[in-house]
Design an enzyme around this catalytic site. Structure first.
Site, PDB file in Angstrom:
ATOM      1  NE  ARG A 194      -2.277   1.136  -7.221  1.00  0.00           N
ATOM      2  CZ  ARG A 194      -1.926   2.399  -7.425  1.00  0.00           C
ATOM      3  NH1 ARG A 194      -2.485   3.104  -8.388  1.00  0.00           N
ATOM      4  NH2 ARG A 194      -1.018   2.993  -6.667  1.00  0.00           N
ATOM      5  CG  ASP A 219       0.736  -1.166  -7.106  1.00  0.00           C
ATOM      6  OD1 ASP A 219       0.485  -2.174  -6.425  1.00  0.00           O
ATOM      7  OD2 ASP A 219       1.489  -0.255  -6.707  1.00  0.00           O
ATOM      8  CE  LYS A 225      -0.441   4.436  -3.462  1.00  0.00           C
ATOM      9  NZ  LYS A 225       0.083   3.361  -2.586  1.00  0.00           N
ATOM     10  N   GLY A 248      -0.513   0.294   3.007  1.00  0.00           N
ATOM     11  CA  GLY A 248       0.456  -0.769   3.272  1.00  0.00           C
ATOM     12  C   GLY A 248       1.881  -0.244   3.227  1.00  0.00           C
ATOM     13  NE  ARG A 279      10.517   3.548  -1.438  1.00  0.00           N
ATOM     14  CZ  ARG A 279       9.385   2.838  -1.559  1.00  0.00           C
ATOM     15  NH1 ARG A 279       8.222   3.457  -1.660  1.00  0.00           N
ATOM     16  NH2 ARG A 279       9.406   1.521  -1.556  1.00  0.00           N
ATOM     17  CE  LYS A 302       0.589  -5.960  -4.343  1.00  0.00           C
ATOM     18  NZ  LYS A 302       1.753  -5.356  -3.707  1.00  0.00           N
ATOM     19  CD  GLN A 350       4.086  -2.183   0.564  1.00  0.00           C
ATOM     20  OE1 GLN A 350       3.692  -3.104   1.283  1.00  0.00           O
ATOM     21  NE2 GLN A 350       3.263  -1.347  -0.029  1.00  0.00           N
TER      22      GLN A 350
HETATM   23  C1  S3P Z   1       5.148  -0.291  -3.003  1.00  0.00           C
HETATM   24  C2  S3P Z   1       5.433  -1.597  -3.284  1.00  0.00           C
HETATM   25  C3  S3P Z   1       4.452  -2.555  -3.802  1.00  0.00           C
HETATM   26  C4  S3P Z   1       3.224  -1.844  -4.362  1.00  0.00           C
HETATM   27  C5  S3P Z   1       2.739  -0.764  -3.455  1.00  0.00           C
HETATM   28  C6  S3P Z   1       3.812   0.286  -3.254  1.00  0.00           C
HETATM   29  C7  S3P Z   1       6.203   0.582  -2.465  1.00  0.00           C
HETATM   30  O1  S3P Z   1       4.031  -3.397  -2.746  1.00  0.00           O
HETATM   31  O2  S3P Z   1       2.202  -2.789  -4.573  1.00  0.00           O
HETATM   32  O3  S3P Z   1       1.594  -0.142  -3.977  1.00  0.00           O
HETATM   33  O4  S3P Z   1       6.032   1.816  -2.444  1.00  0.00           O
HETATM   34  O5  S3P Z   1       7.240   0.049  -2.051  1.00  0.00           O
HETATM   35  P1  S3P Z   1       4.792  -4.785  -2.394  1.00  0.00           P
HETATM   36  O6  S3P Z   1       6.112  -4.449  -1.869  1.00  0.00           O
HETATM   37  O7  S3P Z   1       3.910  -5.427  -1.367  1.00  0.00           O
HETATM   38  O8  S3P Z   1       4.825  -5.538  -3.693  1.00  0.00           O
END
Ligand code: S3P
Length: 442
Positions: A395, A320, A22, A94, A27, A347, A169
């Protein structure tokens, strides 16, 4: 909303692949959109979250088409986005929200972003603060939650940012904003988080320098205004998705499941390390490089697990995977302590409470100790016989379905639709291995 029951069936056997990663899929679309020329993506995750990113990018003027198995992105170049005509609904994602806010915030555009009830409850202040320092303006009601209007800056300012919480993120949002800022954008992280943004930006031609800091953190330096050049991307299987059939096989006597072509980037594999600490029979084969990411095949075989202590500094590499790690802890013998889990509260749902409540409902003793979760393992199948409120969290839904595959009585989840967020085909795949799902008796 549809309820689904999971009940114990046969052992699990087979050789499978799980859908594309994912994080890498989001990206690949975003970087392809910001490059010049056609980026061809193989193995893209065709799940709800990633499709939201693709439709958002289309509304910024990027052409994205699916030709057979390959997704073709004709990029508009760094800084080339147009203001979208309509509100953009990012659903549950997110990653889409925070990374796109980064990309938009240093382009001369205005965009109105929103999401589902889960995404609208999640904190965006963590990206709003650094992106405001780079010159963007944001309108929102209340405390930094969606819906949000992003007004990108016509005169962006590069920053050096010390990350207050480990978050790939947030790091990625700042680096993506830095693409359209003059000079160097620098991010310092005390704990290393997944580095797909850095790896992929480099493969698109950006100048990204990463230094390891004392204590294991990273300093990432990006030169602004790179000429990103379209690149072919092959997306490996998602280790976060492999976790569900993998753990299910570890819990069900007689199971032997191989998952091929899984991403094994060491910043993503904390769960596998934890399971090995628990005594799991896990074998890695055919480790190889695929477009800058380590991949391999993993075999999971049943063996009784023992409880373990997972240190807080492992959290970024399995962030995750705590819901499914907790399920493993429930079947193990002895205590499992999962440390430093404050981030789980923000989350897709409050996973910190959800894990404890869900395990308790299934007859497992689990409790909070400050930011740790402590589980008294049952040393075999827990009772089950519970209905779990999954709160739009894919999840949590998949983890408790795995739980029900091994409990004495079925486990019901209240909404199986959420699974489509990250793992289309989950039920068919698990059923093919020997899983047993159906409508609950009411
Ligand atoms: C992700 C970063 C993580 C992860 C999310 C995907 C990413 O989040 O929990 O499912 O693709 O950069 P956080 O950056 O909030 O930890």
């Amino acid at each position: 909303m549809h309820k689904l029951a999971s009940q114990s069936g046969s052992s699990l056997t087979g050789k499978i692949r799980v859908p594309g990663d994912k994080s890498i899929s989001h990206r690949a679309l975003m970087f392809g959109a910001s490059a010049v020329g056609e980026t061809r993506i193989t193995g893209l995750l065709e799940a709800e979250d990633v499709l939201r990113t693709s439709s958002a990018l289309r509304s910024f003027g990027v052409s994205i088409k699916r030709a057979g198995e390959v997704w073709c992105v004709n990029g508009v170049g760094v800084g080339g986005f147009a203001s979208p005509p309509d509100v953009i609904d990012l659903g549950n994602s997110g990653t889409a929200a925070r990374l796109l806010m980064g990309l938009l915030s240093t382009q001369n555009v205005t965009a109105h972003l929103t999401g589902d009830a889960s995404l609208r409850s999640r904190p965006m202040e963590r990206v709003i603060e650094p992106l405001s320092r780079m010159g963007a303006n944001f309108n929102f009601m209340g405390s930094g939650r969606m819906p949000i209007v992003v007004h990108g800056s016509a005169e962006p300012i590069p920053i050096e940012y010390n990350m207050p919480v480990p978050s790939a993120q947030v790091k990625s949002a700042i680096l993506l904003a830095g693409l359209s800022a003059p000079g160097k954008t620098i991010v310092n992280e005390r704990s290393a988080t997944r580095d797909h943004t850095e790896n992929m930006l480099r493969s698109f031609g950006a100048n990204v320098v990463v230094d390891t800091l004392r204590g294991g953190g990273k300093r990432i330096e990006l030169e602004g205004y790179p000429e990103l050049v379209a690149t072919d991307v092959t997306v490996p299987g998602d280790p976060s998705s492999a976790a569900y059939p993998g753990v299910a096989a570890l819990l069900l006597p007689g199971s032997d499941v191989t998952i091929e072509h899984v991403g094994l980037n060491s910043l993503r594999t904390g769960l596998f390390k934890t399971l090995v600490d628990m005594g799991a029979d896990i074998e890695f084969q055919n480790k190889r490089d695929s477009a800058g990411e380590l991949i391999g095949d993993i075999t999971f075989r049943y063996r009784p697990l023992r409880g373990t202590h997972v240190p807080a500094d492992r959290a970024p590499s399995m962030i995750d995977e705590y819901p499914i790690a907790a399920i493993a802890g429930a079947f193990a013998s002895g205590e499992t302590r999962l440390c430093g889990l404050g981030e789980l509260r923000v989350k897709e749902s409050d996973r910190f409470s959800g894990i404890i409540d869900g395990l308790n409902a299934c007859g497992v003793s689990a409790r909070a100790d400050k930011d740790d979760i402590v589980i008294e393992g049952c040393g075999g199948p827990p009772t089950g016989s519970a209905e779990i409120a999954t709160k739009l969290d894919h999840r949590m839904a998949m983890s408790f379905l795995v739980m029900g595959m091994g409990t004495q009585s079925p486990v019901v989840i209240d909404n199986a639709a959420a699974i489509g967020t990250s793992f289309p085909g989950f039920l068919d795949l698990m059923t093919g291995l020997g899983g047993n799902f159906g409508l609950p008796d009411e």
